[in-house]
Design a protein around this motif. Sequence first.
Motif, short mmCIF file in Angstrom:
data_model
loop_
_atom_site.label_atom_id
_atom_site.label_comp_id
_atom_site.label_asym_id
_atom_site.label_seq_id
_atom_site.Cartn_x
_atom_site.Cartn_y
_atom_site.Cartn_z
N VAL A 190 -7.33 3.87 -8.01
CA VAL A 190 -6.28 3.46 -8.96
C VAL A 190 -5.00 3.10 -8.19
O VAL A 190 -4.36 2.08 -8.49
CB VAL A 190 -6.02 4.60 -9.99
CG1 VAL A 190 -4.74 4.33 -10.79
CG2 VAL A 190 -7.21 4.75 -10.92
N SER A 191 -4.64 3.89 -7.19
CA SER A 191 -3.43 3.58 -6.39
C SER A 191 -3.53 2.19 -5.81
O SER A 191 -2.57 1.41 -5.86
CB SER A 191 -3.26 4.59 -5.24
OG SER A 191 -3.18 5.89 -5.74
N LEU A 192 -4.71 1.86 -5.26
CA LEU A 192 -4.86 0.55 -4.63
C LEU A 192 -4.82 -0.57 -5.67
O LEU A 192 -4.16 -1.58 -5.47
CB LEU A 192 -6.18 0.49 -3.83
CG LEU A 192 -6.24 1.40 -2.61
CD1 LEU A 192 -7.63 1.33 -1.97
CD2 LEU A 192 -5.16 1.03 -1.58
N LYS A 193 -5.52 -0.38 -6.79
CA LYS A 193 -5.55 -1.47 -7.78
C LYS A 193 -4.19 -1.67 -8.42
O LYS A 193 -3.85 -2.78 -8.80
CB LYS A 193 -6.66 -1.26 -8.82
CG LYS A 193 -6.34 -0.34 -9.98
CD LYS A 193 -7.54 -0.17 -10.90
CE LYS A 193 -7.28 0.85 -12.01
NZ LYS A 193 -6.46 0.38 -13.10
N GLU A 194 -3.39 -0.59 -8.53
CA GLU A 194 -2.06 -0.71 -9.13
C GLU A 194 -0.99 -1.02 -8.08
O GLU A 194 0.20 -1.04 -8.39
CB GLU A 194 -1.69 0.59 -9.86
CG GLU A 194 -2.65 0.97 -11.00
CD GLU A 194 -2.64 0.00 -12.17
OE1 GLU A 194 -1.64 -0.74 -12.32
OE2 GLU A 194 -3.64 -0.04 -12.91
N LYS A 195 -1.43 -1.24 -6.83
CA LYS A 195 -0.51 -1.57 -5.73
C LYS A 195 0.55 -0.48 -5.53
O LYS A 195 1.74 -0.75 -5.35
CB LYS A 195 0.19 -2.92 -5.96
CG LYS A 195 -0.75 -4.04 -6.36
CD LYS A 195 -1.38 -4.67 -5.13
CE LYS A 195 -2.19 -5.89 -5.48
NZ LYS A 195 -3.56 -5.84 -5.01
N ARG A 196 0.11 0.77 -5.60
CA ARG A 196 1.01 1.90 -5.36
C ARG A 196 0.73 2.46 -3.96
O ARG A 196 -0.40 2.35 -3.48
CB ARG A 196 0.77 2.99 -6.40
CG ARG A 196 1.10 2.55 -7.82
CD ARG A 196 0.63 3.57 -8.83
NE ARG A 196 0.83 3.09 -10.18
CZ ARG A 196 0.23 3.61 -11.26
NH1 ARG A 196 -0.59 4.63 -11.14
NH2 ARG A 196 0.47 3.12 -12.46
N ARG A 213 -10.74 -1.50 6.48
CA ARG A 213 -10.96 -1.92 5.08
C ARG A 213 -9.92 -1.29 4.15
O ARG A 213 -9.38 -1.97 3.27
CB ARG A 213 -12.37 -1.49 4.61
CG ARG A 213 -13.50 -2.29 5.21
CD ARG A 213 -14.83 -1.68 4.78
NE ARG A 213 -15.16 -2.08 3.41
CZ ARG A 213 -15.82 -3.19 3.11
NH1 ARG A 213 -16.22 -4.01 4.06
NH2 ARG A 213 -16.08 -3.49 1.86
N ALA A 214 -9.66 -0.01 4.36
CA ALA A 214 -8.68 0.67 3.50
C ALA A 214 -7.28 0.08 3.73
O ALA A 214 -6.53 -0.17 2.77
CB ALA A 214 -8.68 2.17 3.78
N ALA A 215 -6.93 -0.16 4.99
CA ALA A 215 -5.61 -0.73 5.29
C ALA A 215 -5.50 -2.14 4.70
O ALA A 215 -4.47 -2.53 4.16
CB ALA A 215 -5.39 -0.75 6.80
N ASP A 216 -6.59 -2.88 4.79
CA ASP A 216 -6.61 -4.25 4.27
C ASP A 216 -6.42 -4.26 2.75
O ASP A 216 -5.86 -5.20 2.19
CB ASP A 216 -7.95 -4.90 4.65
CG ASP A 216 -7.90 -6.40 4.51
OD1 ASP A 216 -6.89 -7.01 4.93
OD2 ASP A 216 -8.86 -6.97 3.97
N ALA A 217 -6.88 -3.19 2.10
CA ALA A 217 -6.74 -3.10 0.64
C ALA A 217 -5.38 -2.54 0.23
O ALA A 217 -5.09 -2.45 -0.97
CB ALA A 217 -7.86 -2.21 0.08
N GLY A 218 -4.56 -2.13 1.22
CA GLY A 218 -3.21 -1.70 0.89
C GLY A 218 -2.86 -0.28 1.28
O GLY A 218 -1.71 0.15 1.11
N ALA A 219 -3.84 0.49 1.78
CA ALA A 219 -3.54 1.87 2.18
C ALA A 219 -2.79 1.91 3.51
O ALA A 219 -2.90 0.98 4.31
CB ALA A 219 -4.85 2.67 2.31
N THR A 220 -2.05 2.98 3.72
CA THR A 220 -1.46 3.25 5.03
C THR A 220 -2.34 4.27 5.73
O THR A 220 -2.58 5.36 5.20
CB THR A 220 -0.04 3.84 4.89
OG1 THR A 220 0.79 2.87 4.26
CG2 THR A 220 0.55 4.21 6.25
N ILE A 221 -2.85 3.88 6.91
CA ILE A 221 -3.60 4.85 7.72
C ILE A 221 -2.58 5.61 8.55
O ILE A 221 -1.88 5.01 9.38
CB ILE A 221 -4.63 4.14 8.62
CG1 ILE A 221 -5.58 3.25 7.79
CG2 ILE A 221 -5.42 5.17 9.44
CD1 ILE A 221 -6.41 3.99 6.76
#
Length: 201
Positions: free
Chosen positions: A125-131, A152-160
């Motif tokens: 949900v965080s990724l899809k809502e760009k949070r 992949r996670a970083a590419d989707a918007g997560a911070t590693i």
Amino acid sequence: MPTYPPKNLTIATTGASGAIFLRHFLQAVDGDDRIETVNFIASDSALRVMAEELNLKGRSNLVDRILSRRPSRKIQVKSNADIGANIASGSYPADAMVVIPCSVGTLARIANGVAAQLIERAADVSLKEKRPLVLCVRETPLNKIHIRNMYRAADAGATIFPLIPAFYYRPASLDEMAREFAHRVLAHLGLPQPQAFRWKG
Ligand SMILES: Cc1cc2nc3c(=O)[nH]c(=O)nc-3n(C[C@H](O)[C@H](O)[C@H](O)COP(=O)(O)O)c2cc1C
């Protein structure tokens, strides 16, 4: 749009080594009046690791025992099995999520959209809502699957944000090292801590 700095934080903990980092992160969050609401989820494997590393057994009063001080008023515990919890929906106003420590198993599920349990669903949900989604991944050595999943996670918007502490401020203890790491994660979320070490060059 999420509030910045975050007032409503989701914190998840998984079965990677580093429970002391979770303890200091929760203590800092609990003591920061800018954060009003915390939803907290622990995977079953996190409990197994906490038994080893913090000598905590079972789920009863888990947060208070992790904090090892007075009961928290703002940290609400959610079951990882409850995919109907508030944070499973994008309509719930969570501002940011942190997974600390984040196992490579949970990383893999988040990076590949496998949202069967609440931790991965809330991250999804965080990724899809760009949070903001911060993954404090801990494993060593890393195989190519781990590295691909971090990409992949970083590419989707997560911070590693790997569980790799700094040494240049010469921490005198494991607690000091873990506390400083917690401060760095909070600063990254826009919540700098007044007592944090600051490099002066
Ligand atoms: C004492 C202990 C330490 C562990 N350390 C790690 C670790 O540092 N990183 C990791 O990815 N998995 C680690 N594991 C393995 C995970 O707990 C295991 O893969 C688990 O299935 C992860 O589940 P979860 O992601 O649902 O929490 C450890 C397990 C134990 C019992």
